[in-house]
Design a protein around this motif. Structure first.
Motif, PDB file in Angstrom:
ATOM      1  N   THR A  52       0.845  -1.190   0.000  1.00 25.91           N
ATOM      2  CA  THR A  52       0.000   0.000   0.000  1.00 25.91           C
ATOM      3  C   THR A  52       0.882   1.242   0.000  1.00 25.91           C
ATOM      4  O   THR A  52       2.076   1.178   0.314  1.00 25.91           O
ATOM      5  N   SER A  53       0.284   2.406  -0.308  1.00 27.69           N
ATOM      6  CA  SER A  53       1.064   3.634  -0.493  1.00 27.69           C
ATOM      7  C   SER A  53       1.561   4.225   0.811  1.00 27.69           C
ATOM      8  O   SER A  53       2.527   4.981   0.832  1.00 27.69           O
ATOM      9  N   GLY A  54       0.871   3.968   1.925  1.00 29.86           N
ATOM     10  CA  GLY A  54       1.298   4.513   3.205  1.00 29.86           C
ATOM     11  C   GLY A  54       0.858   5.930   3.464  1.00 29.86           C
ATOM     12  O   GLY A  54       1.470   6.633   4.264  1.00 29.86           O
ATOM     13  N   SER A  55      -0.221   6.384   2.833  1.00 31.21           N
ATOM     14  CA  SER A  55      -0.663   7.764   3.012  1.00 31.21           C
ATOM     15  C   SER A  55      -1.211   8.021   4.411  1.00 31.21           C
ATOM     16  O   SER A  55      -1.165   9.140   4.909  1.00 31.21           O
ATOM     17  N   PRO A 100       4.409  25.368   0.022  1.00 36.18           N
ATOM     18  CA  PRO A 100       3.795  24.073   0.346  1.00 36.18           C
ATOM     19  C   PRO A 100       3.279  24.057   1.787  1.00 36.18           C
ATOM     20  O   PRO A 100       3.946  24.551   2.694  1.00 36.18           O
ATOM     21  N   PHE A 101       2.105  23.475   1.983  1.00 34.13           N
ATOM     22  CA  PHE A 101       1.514  23.413   3.323  1.00 34.13           C
ATOM     23  C   PHE A 101       0.614  22.194   3.416  1.00 34.13           C
ATOM     24  O   PHE A 101       0.252  21.579   2.412  1.00 34.13           O
ATOM     25  N   MET A 102       0.247  21.854   4.619  1.00 36.44           N
ATOM     26  CA  MET A 102      -0.812  20.872   4.850  1.00 36.44           C
ATOM     27  C   MET A 102      -1.370  21.085   6.238  1.00 36.44           C
ATOM     28  O   MET A 102      -0.730  21.689   7.100  1.00 36.44           O
ATOM     29  N   LEU A 103      -2.588  20.613   6.439  1.00 36.89           N
ATOM     30  CA  LEU A 103      -3.245  20.710   7.734  1.00 36.89           C
ATOM     31  C   LEU A 103      -3.183  19.369   8.445  1.00 36.89           C
ATOM     32  O   LEU A 103      -3.230  18.313   7.817  1.00 36.89           O
ATOM     33  N   THR A 104      -3.073  19.427   9.749  1.00 34.11           N
ATOM     34  CA  THR A 104      -3.127  18.230  10.568  1.00 34.11           C
ATOM     35  C   THR A 104      -3.778  18.612  11.887  1.00 34.11           C
ATOM     36  O   THR A 104      -4.415  19.665  11.995  1.00 34.11           O
ATOM     37  N   VAL A 131       6.969  19.552   4.094  1.00 37.62           N
ATOM     38  CA  VAL A 131       5.726  18.915   4.516  1.00 37.62           C
ATOM     39  C   VAL A 131       5.833  17.425   4.186  1.00 37.62           C
ATOM     40  O   VAL A 131       6.359  17.062   3.133  1.00 37.62           O
ATOM     41  N   PRO A 132       5.394  16.549   5.085  1.00 34.98           N
ATOM     42  CA  PRO A 132       5.610  15.106   4.875  1.00 34.98           C
ATOM     43  C   PRO A 132       4.737  14.533   3.769  1.00 34.98           C
ATOM     44  O   PRO A 132       3.524  14.726   3.750  1.00 34.98           O
ATOM     45  N   LEU A 133       5.388  13.822   2.851  1.00 35.24           N
ATOM     46  CA  LEU A 133       4.705  13.167   1.729  1.00 35.24           C
ATOM     47  C   LEU A 133       5.113  11.708   1.674  1.00 35.24           C
ATOM     48  O   LEU A 133       6.194  11.327   2.139  1.00 35.24           O
ATOM     49  N   THR A 134       4.258  10.890   1.089  1.00 33.72           N
ATOM     50  CA  THR A 134       4.587   9.484   0.861  1.00 33.72           C
ATOM     51  C   THR A 134       5.496   9.380  -0.369  1.00 33.72           C
ATOM     52  O   THR A 134       5.663  10.356  -1.112  1.00 33.72           O
ATOM     53  N   PRO A 135       6.065   8.200  -0.633  1.00 33.95           N
ATOM     54  CA  PRO A 135       6.890   8.032  -1.849  1.00 33.95           C
ATOM     55  C   PRO A 135       6.140   8.313  -3.146  1.00 33.95           C
ATOM     56  O   PRO A 135       6.754   8.607  -4.171  1.00 33.95           O
ATOM     57  N   THR A 136       4.802   8.223  -3.123  1.00 34.17           N
ATOM     58  CA  THR A 136       4.020   8.503  -4.329  1.00 34.17           C
ATOM     59  C   THR A 136       3.495   9.930  -4.364  1.00 34.17           C
ATOM     60  O   THR A 136       2.684  10.280  -5.233  1.00 34.17           O
ATOM     61  N   ARG A 149      -0.275  10.553   8.824  1.00 34.58           N
ATOM     62  CA  ARG A 149       0.217  10.071  10.115  1.00 34.58           C
ATOM     63  C   ARG A 149       1.526  10.770  10.488  1.00 34.58           C
ATOM     64  O   ARG A 149       1.716  11.198  11.628  1.00 34.58           O
ATOM     65  N   ASP A 150       2.434  10.905   9.525  1.00 36.21           N
ATOM     66  CA  ASP A 150       3.705  11.595   9.782  1.00 36.21           C
ATOM     67  C   ASP A 150       3.472  13.046  10.161  1.00 36.21           C
ATOM     68  O   ASP A 150       4.163  13.595  11.016  1.00 36.21           O
ATOM     69  N   ALA A 151       2.492  13.682   9.506  1.00 36.92           N
ATOM     70  CA  ALA A 151       2.187  15.083   9.815  1.00 36.92           C
ATOM     71  C   ALA A 151       1.688  15.230  11.249  1.00 36.92           C
ATOM     72  O   ALA A 151       2.077  16.161  11.973  1.00 36.92           O
ATOM     73  N   PHE A 152       0.827  14.310  11.673  1.00 31.27           N
ATOM     74  CA  PHE A 152       0.310  14.344  13.046  1.00 31.27           C
ATOM     75  C   PHE A 152       1.445  14.183  14.056  1.00 31.27           C
ATOM     76  O   PHE A 152       1.530  14.927  15.040  1.00 31.27           O
ATOM     77  N   LEU A 153       2.331  13.225  13.811  1.00 31.78           N
ATOM     78  CA  LEU A 153       3.457  12.994  14.728  1.00 31.78           C
ATOM     79  C   LEU A 153       4.398  14.183  14.745  1.00 31.78           C
ATOM     80  O   LEU A 153       4.903  14.576  15.807  1.00 31.78           O
ATOM     81  N   LEU A 154       4.640  14.764  13.572  1.00 29.85           N
ATOM     82  CA  LEU A 154       5.522  15.923  13.468  1.00 29.85           C
ATOM     83  C   LEU A 154       4.959  17.092  14.272  1.00 29.85           C
ATOM     84  O   LEU A 154       5.666  17.735  15.058  1.00 29.85           O
ATOM     85  N   ALA A 155       3.676  17.378  14.085  1.00 27.69           N
ATOM     86  CA  ALA A 155       3.047  18.474  14.820  1.00 27.69           C
ATOM     87  C   ALA A 155       3.064  18.215  16.321  1.00 27.69           C
ATOM     88  O   ALA A 155       3.347  19.123  17.117  1.00 27.69           O
TER      89      ALA A 155
END
Length: 345
Positions: free
Chosen positions: A21-24, A273-277, A323-328, A334-340
């Protein structure tokens, strides 16, 4: 994985193949899938798009994931002529031949649009399917006037790539996905999409995607049959559109906030680049967090207050190097939540 390694696996006596799976939303997990179901998926896609034996198909995505593997399986199953290149953000750069069919992630399409020669080759692809990540409004607008068919895909590793498409350009452009023949969809009590696709997956598959459903109806003066024939849809289908993921809901002070919906509101206004968590909050239960590559993250608070509703404004603004992204290329939620959580600890 190389093409030779994949072909060795495919031609082995085993009736199954190992995919990941992609691991998103977490760590990528291994999954054994049946080769006969992959072949069925390949035939369904090629039939839907009207691809024929000898048509060229571009492999420009890694063979470590289902999207790359399925492009090879489509070539093997339906007699397509495979054009294989090393995965790159500029897949059209070195091509001497424009493929009839190509599958790309949004980043590859965006990068190709920035270079005039690559843009023209991209426009000449007869069927371009885009998956593996969200297609934002700006990218969709760039594709509106393409002369050939451009599609957004819906699917996952468990469904062996996509089980539905929607047009991004031309008179048939829509926000609603049309399931392939033999695929039916419904909603569970949490409004999450439930997929029944017996050709590619045993049993029903309950997703974490919050969706809306509606029956196929005319989008213009043409009747259903004419509309369906024009863009490859089947009359009587139940269409769906995705609103966000159940696990991307932030419950803040009793108010439920859908992360993807808020990101879509902010995207036209934020250049970096940004994302919400989210993070845990003593008073609210959960609080919304904005991660950005902009050095002065806090400077975005006034803009968010202008663009978003009173209860939608992030509580915390954090600068991150990336900002954390998967290989795809998908948001690694999940990485964003842990990072925050670590930055706010």
């Amino acid at each position: 994985m190389t093409l030779e390694e994949f072909l060795n696996d495919w031609n082995s006596p085993s009736g199954q193949l190992l995919v990941h799976t992609s691991g998103s939303t977490g760590k990528p997990k291994p999954l054994w899938v049946e080769k006969r179901r992959m072949e069925a998926s390949a035939r369904i896609t090629c039939n839907f798009l009207g691809l024929h034996e000898g048509d060229s198909a571009l492999l420009c995505m890694p063979l470590d994931f289902i999207a790359g593997k399925m492009m090879v399986v489509r070539a093997l199953t339906c007699g397509l002529r495979l054009l294989s290149i090393t995965p790159t953000s500029h897949p059209m750069r070195e091509l001497s031949e424009v493929p009839v069919f190509a599958a790309m992630v949004p980043m590859q399409v965006y990068s190709s649009l920035q270079v005039p020669d690559e843009r023209e080759r991209l426009r000449a692809i007869r069927h371009l399917i885009i998956g593996g990540g969200a297609i934002d409004e700006a990218l969709a607008a760039e594709l509106k006037d393409f002369p050939n068919a451009v599609w957004s895909t819906y699917g996952m590793t468990e469904t062996l790539s996509h089980i539905a498409l929607r047009r991004l350009n031309g008179p048939a452009a829509t926000d609603w996905y049309t399931p392939f023949e033999g695929v039916s969809v419904s909603l569970n009590e949490e409004s999450c999409l439930v997929i029944d696709a017996p050709a590619v997956h045993e049993g029903t598959l309950v997703t974490n995607d919050i969706a809306e459903l509606r029956p196929l109806r005319p989008e213009g003066p043409a009747d259903d049959a004419t509309t369906a024939a024009r863009d490859g849809r089947k009359t009587g289908a139940t269409l769906f559109r995705i609103l966000g993921r159940k696990d991307n809901v932030v419950c803040s002070g009793g108010i439920k906030l859908q992360i993807e919906t808020l990101e879509a509101k902010l995207r036209p206004h934020l250049a970096a680049p940004f994302m919400l968590t989210k993070c845990r909050d003593e008073r609210l239960g959960e609080a919304l967090v904005l991660l950005t590559e902009l050095a002065d993250a806090e400077s975005l608070r006034p803009l968010c207050q202008q663009v978003l509703g009173r209860y939608e404004v992030p509580r915390h603004y954090l600068h991150v190097a990336k900002v954390p992204l998967t290989p795809t290329g998908k948001p690694a939620r999940r990485d964003a939540f842990l990072l925050a959580s670590n930055l706010l600890a």
